[in-house]
Design a protein around this motif. Structure first.
Motif, PDB file in Angstrom:
ATOM      1  N   GLN A 234      24.666  37.092  35.275  1.00  0.00           N
ATOM      2  CA  GLN A 234      24.534  37.549  36.667  1.00  0.00           C
ATOM      3  C   GLN A 234      25.908  37.825  37.265  1.00  0.00           C
ATOM      4  N   ILE A 235      25.933  38.709  38.261  1.00  0.00           N
ATOM      5  CA  ILE A 235      27.153  38.956  39.044  1.00  0.00           C
ATOM      6  C   ILE A 235      26.765  38.791  40.510  1.00  0.00           C
ATOM      7  N   ALA A 236      27.453  37.905  41.214  1.00  0.00           N
ATOM      8  CA  ALA A 236      27.166  37.661  42.630  1.00  0.00           C
ATOM      9  C   ALA A 236      28.359  38.101  43.470  1.00  0.00           C
ATOM     10  N   LYS A 237      28.158  39.162  44.235  1.00  0.00           N
ATOM     11  CA  LYS A 237      29.201  39.620  45.168  1.00  0.00           C
ATOM     12  C   LYS A 237      28.542  39.575  46.534  1.00  0.00           C
ATOM     13  N   LEU A 238      28.760  38.444  47.232  1.00  0.00           N
ATOM     14  CA  LEU A 238      27.989  38.175  48.446  1.00  0.00           C
ATOM     15  C   LEU A 238      28.797  38.523  49.692  1.00  0.00           C
ATOM     16  N   GLY A 239      28.615  39.744  50.173  1.00  0.00           N
ATOM     17  CA  GLY A 239      29.274  40.147  51.419  1.00  0.00           C
ATOM     18  C   GLY A 239      30.779  40.279  51.290  1.00  0.00           C
ATOM     19  N   GLY A 240      31.446  40.349  52.448  1.00  0.00           N
ATOM     20  CA  GLY A 240      32.902  40.448  52.452  1.00  0.00           C
ATOM     21  C   GLY A 240      33.372  41.877  52.253  1.00  0.00           C
ATOM     22  N   THR A 241      34.658  42.029  52.055  1.00  0.00           N
ATOM     23  CA  THR A 241      35.286  43.343  51.894  1.00  0.00           C
ATOM     24  C   THR A 241      34.805  44.019  50.606  1.00  0.00           C
ATOM     25  N   PRO A 242      34.518  45.334  50.649  1.00  0.00           N
ATOM     26  CA  PRO A 242      34.111  46.037  49.415  1.00  0.00           C
ATOM     27  C   PRO A 242      35.229  46.003  48.372  1.00  0.00           C
ATOM     28  N   VAL A 243      34.827  46.006  47.104  1.00  0.00           N
ATOM     29  CA  VAL A 243      35.795  45.961  46.000  1.00  0.00           C
ATOM     30  C   VAL A 243      35.544  47.155  45.088  1.00  0.00           C
ATOM     31  N   GLU A 244      36.625  47.783  44.627  1.00  0.00           N
ATOM     32  CA  GLU A 244      36.517  48.948  43.745  1.00  0.00           C
ATOM     33  C   GLU A 244      35.804  48.582  42.441  1.00  0.00           C
ATOM     34  N   ALA A 245      35.062  49.560  41.880  1.00  0.00           N
ATOM     35  CA  ALA A 245      34.349  49.336  40.617  1.00  0.00           C
ATOM     36  C   ALA A 245      35.330  49.034  39.485  1.00  0.00           C
ATOM     37  N   SER A 246      36.490  49.697  39.498  1.00  0.00           N
ATOM     38  CA  SER A 246      37.485  49.478  38.439  1.00  0.00           C
ATOM     39  C   SER A 246      38.002  48.034  38.479  1.00  0.00           C
ATOM     40  N   THR A 247      38.132  47.482  39.703  1.00  0.00           N
ATOM     41  CA  THR A 247      38.581  46.091  39.852  1.00  0.00           C
ATOM     42  C   THR A 247      37.551  45.140  39.256  1.00  0.00           C
ATOM     43  N   LEU A 248      36.259  45.413  39.509  1.00  0.00           N
ATOM     44  CA  LEU A 248      35.193  44.562  38.975  1.00  0.00           C
ATOM     45  C   LEU A 248      35.178  44.602  37.443  1.00  0.00           C
ATOM     46  N   LEU A 249      35.431  45.790  36.866  1.00  0.00           N
ATOM     47  CA  LEU A 249      35.463  45.900  35.405  1.00  0.00           C
ATOM     48  C   LEU A 249      36.627  45.087  34.829  1.00  0.00           C
ATOM     49  N   GLN A 250      37.777  45.128  35.519  1.00  0.00           N
ATOM     50  CA  GLN A 250      38.924  44.314  35.078  1.00  0.00           C
ATOM     51  C   GLN A 250      38.582  42.830  35.159  1.00  0.00           C
ATOM     52  N   CYS A 251      37.915  42.438  36.259  1.00  0.00           N
ATOM     53  CA  CYS A 251      37.510  41.038  36.443  1.00  0.00           C
ATOM     54  C   CYS A 251      36.599  40.588  35.306  1.00  0.00           C
ATOM     55  N   THR A 252      35.693  41.485  34.873  1.00  0.00           N
ATOM     56  CA  THR A 252      34.752  41.128  33.809  1.00  0.00           C
ATOM     57  C   THR A 252      35.478  40.832  32.505  1.00  0.00           C
ATOM     58  N   SER A 253      36.498  41.642  32.176  1.00  0.00           N
ATOM     59  CA  SER A 253      37.229  41.404  30.916  1.00  0.00           C
ATOM     60  C   SER A 253      38.057  40.123  30.997  1.00  0.00           C
ATOM     61  N   VAL A 254      38.626  39.844  32.197  1.00  0.00           N
ATOM     62  CA  VAL A 254      39.371  38.584  32.390  1.00  0.00           C
ATOM     63  C   VAL A 254      38.408  37.398  32.263  1.00  0.00           C
ATOM     64  N   ALA A 255      37.220  37.545  32.877  1.00  0.00           N
ATOM     65  CA  ALA A 255      36.216  36.471  32.838  1.00  0.00           C
ATOM     66  C   ALA A 255      35.809  36.159  31.397  1.00  0.00           C
ATOM     67  N   LEU A 256      35.671  37.190  30.569  1.00  0.00           N
ATOM     68  CA  LEU A 256      35.272  36.983  29.174  1.00  0.00           C
ATOM     69  C   LEU A 256      36.306  36.126  28.430  1.00  0.00           C
ATOM     70  N   ASN A 257      37.592  36.416  28.652  1.00  0.00           N
ATOM     71  CA  ASN A 257      38.651  35.617  28.006  1.00  0.00           C
ATOM     72  C   ASN A 257      38.598  34.167  28.456  1.00  0.00           C
ATOM     73  N   LYS A 258      38.363  33.956  29.772  1.00  0.00           N
ATOM     74  CA  LYS A 258      38.298  32.588  30.298  1.00  0.00           C
ATOM     75  C   LYS A 258      37.096  31.835  29.728  1.00  0.00           C
ATOM     76  N   VAL A 259      35.961  32.542  29.616  1.00  0.00           N
ATOM     77  CA  VAL A 259      34.737  31.913  29.096  1.00  0.00           C
ATOM     78  C   VAL A 259      34.935  31.500  27.633  1.00  0.00           C
ATOM     79  N   LYS A 260      35.653  32.310  26.869  1.00  0.00           N
ATOM     80  CA  LYS A 260      35.936  31.951  25.470  1.00  0.00           C
ATOM     81  C   LYS A 260      36.786  30.672  25.423  1.00  0.00           C
ATOM     82  N   GLU A 261      37.736  30.557  26.367  1.00  0.00           N
ATOM     83  CA  GLU A 261      38.560  29.339  26.444  1.00  0.00           C
ATOM     84  C   GLU A 261      37.687  28.125  26.789  1.00  0.00           C
ATOM     85  N   PHE A 262      36.767  28.314  27.774  1.00  0.00           N
ATOM     86  CA  PHE A 262      35.861  27.219  28.164  1.00  0.00           C
ATOM     87  C   PHE A 262      35.007  26.771  26.974  1.00  0.00           C
TER      88      PHE A 262
END
Length: 292
Positions: A234-262
């Motif tokens: 799931q992805i939860a983006k609950l309100g607040g300032t809009p974020v660019e799609a490219s930023t979200l894609l970068q966040c997803t790849s960073v998240a994957l690396n962190k999850v592998k560490e976890f």
């Protein structure tokens, strides 16, 4: 309803300016987590997670009960969260805040609805008896990023838990004590973890693992839940300032690396705990036989 003390104008200006200059007040880089520590209790299914000054305790329990009438072949799995005044003055007993509701919903989506736990394996007698697995989550200290820490604690506790072994003869169900039979682990399909990003300015500054002060100053946040195979739950983006799609894609790849560490950290801790518990167990008996 009590509220968290707001940061002063000076604190606001200081933190925001520091972020614009590429600095965090605790000296971490923007994509760095605080030190994550995991300890298991003496009982199976107790996980104590510390993330900086945030501390969370998860405890798993199991009991035999009747399944829901509309899901006769499935067991029952529930997650209950408790944010007490001990964790923060902003929390009250029996009065769930927005933080608590958001936390329980995200954990529900991430762990329960993603079928991380195979609920069909909890069925004992179809339509009559099943295991009810319950995770109690207690926040002991709140210093930001409750979601990521809580998700890690829940997954760690469930993977560490062992339920009593059972056997069925005719209509008779026998539940064995740990002394009679070795308890068995839950049927676990995949390990999803949450990674929360905080955005500042116009959404161009992105932080991982924001502490409480940074959380109070962010303009929006996004929580991505996925497992080490890159499958997004799931992805939860609950309100607040809009974020660019490219930023979200970068966040997803960073998240994957962190999850592998976890995942790696959790596997190592589980292996170490299993080794510690087996000191005088079956392996010790076998090695003693060989020595003779």
């Amino acid at each position: 309803m009590p509220r968290e003390a707001e940061p002063s104008l000076n604190e606001r200006a200081f933190v925001v300016q520091a972020l614009q200059e590429g600095l965090r007040i605790d000296g971490r880089s923007f994509d760095q987590f605080r030190k994550l520590e995991l300890k298991f209790g003496d009982q199976y299914g107790v996980a104590d997670v510390t993330l900086g000054k945030t501390r969370i305790l998860a405890k798993v329990s199991a009991e035999v009960t009747a399944p829901y009438s509309d899901r006769p072949f499935d067991g029952i799995f529930t997650i209950t969260t408790e944010l007490s005044p001990m964790a923060s003055p902003a929390f009250e007993v029996n009065r769930p805040t927005e933080t608590e509701i958001l936390l329980s919903r995200l954990l529900e989506k991430t762990v329960r609805r993603s079928n991380a736990l195979d609920t069909e394996s909890l069925c004992l007698v179809a339509g009559q008896k099943c295991w009810s697995i319950r995770v109690d989550l207690h926040v002991l200290s709140h210093d930001g990023n409750l979601i990521d820490g809580s998700c890690f604690a829940v997954v760690a506790a469930l993977r560490h838990f062992r339920k009593p072994d059972t056997s069925i003869e005719g209509d008779t169900l026998t539940v064995y004590t740990p002394a009679e039979r070795e308890p068995v682990p839950l049927s676990w399909l995949h390990s999803p973890f949450c990674v929360t990003f905080s955005f500042y300015g116009d959404g161009e500054i992105t932080l991982l693992d924001a502490n409480l002060l940074e959380e109070q100053l962010r303009v929006s946040s996004c929580t991505i839940s996925l497992n080490k195979h890159g499958e997004i739950c799931q992805i939860a983006k609950l309100g607040g300032t809009p974020v660019e799609a490219s930023t979200l894609l970068q966040c997803t790849s960073v998240a994957l690396n962190k999850v592998k560490e976890f995942s790696t950290l959790l596997d190592q801790k589980l292996a170490a705990d299993s080794k510690r518990r087996d000191k005088g167990g079956l392996l010790a008996e076998l090695s003693a036989e060989n020595e003779r």
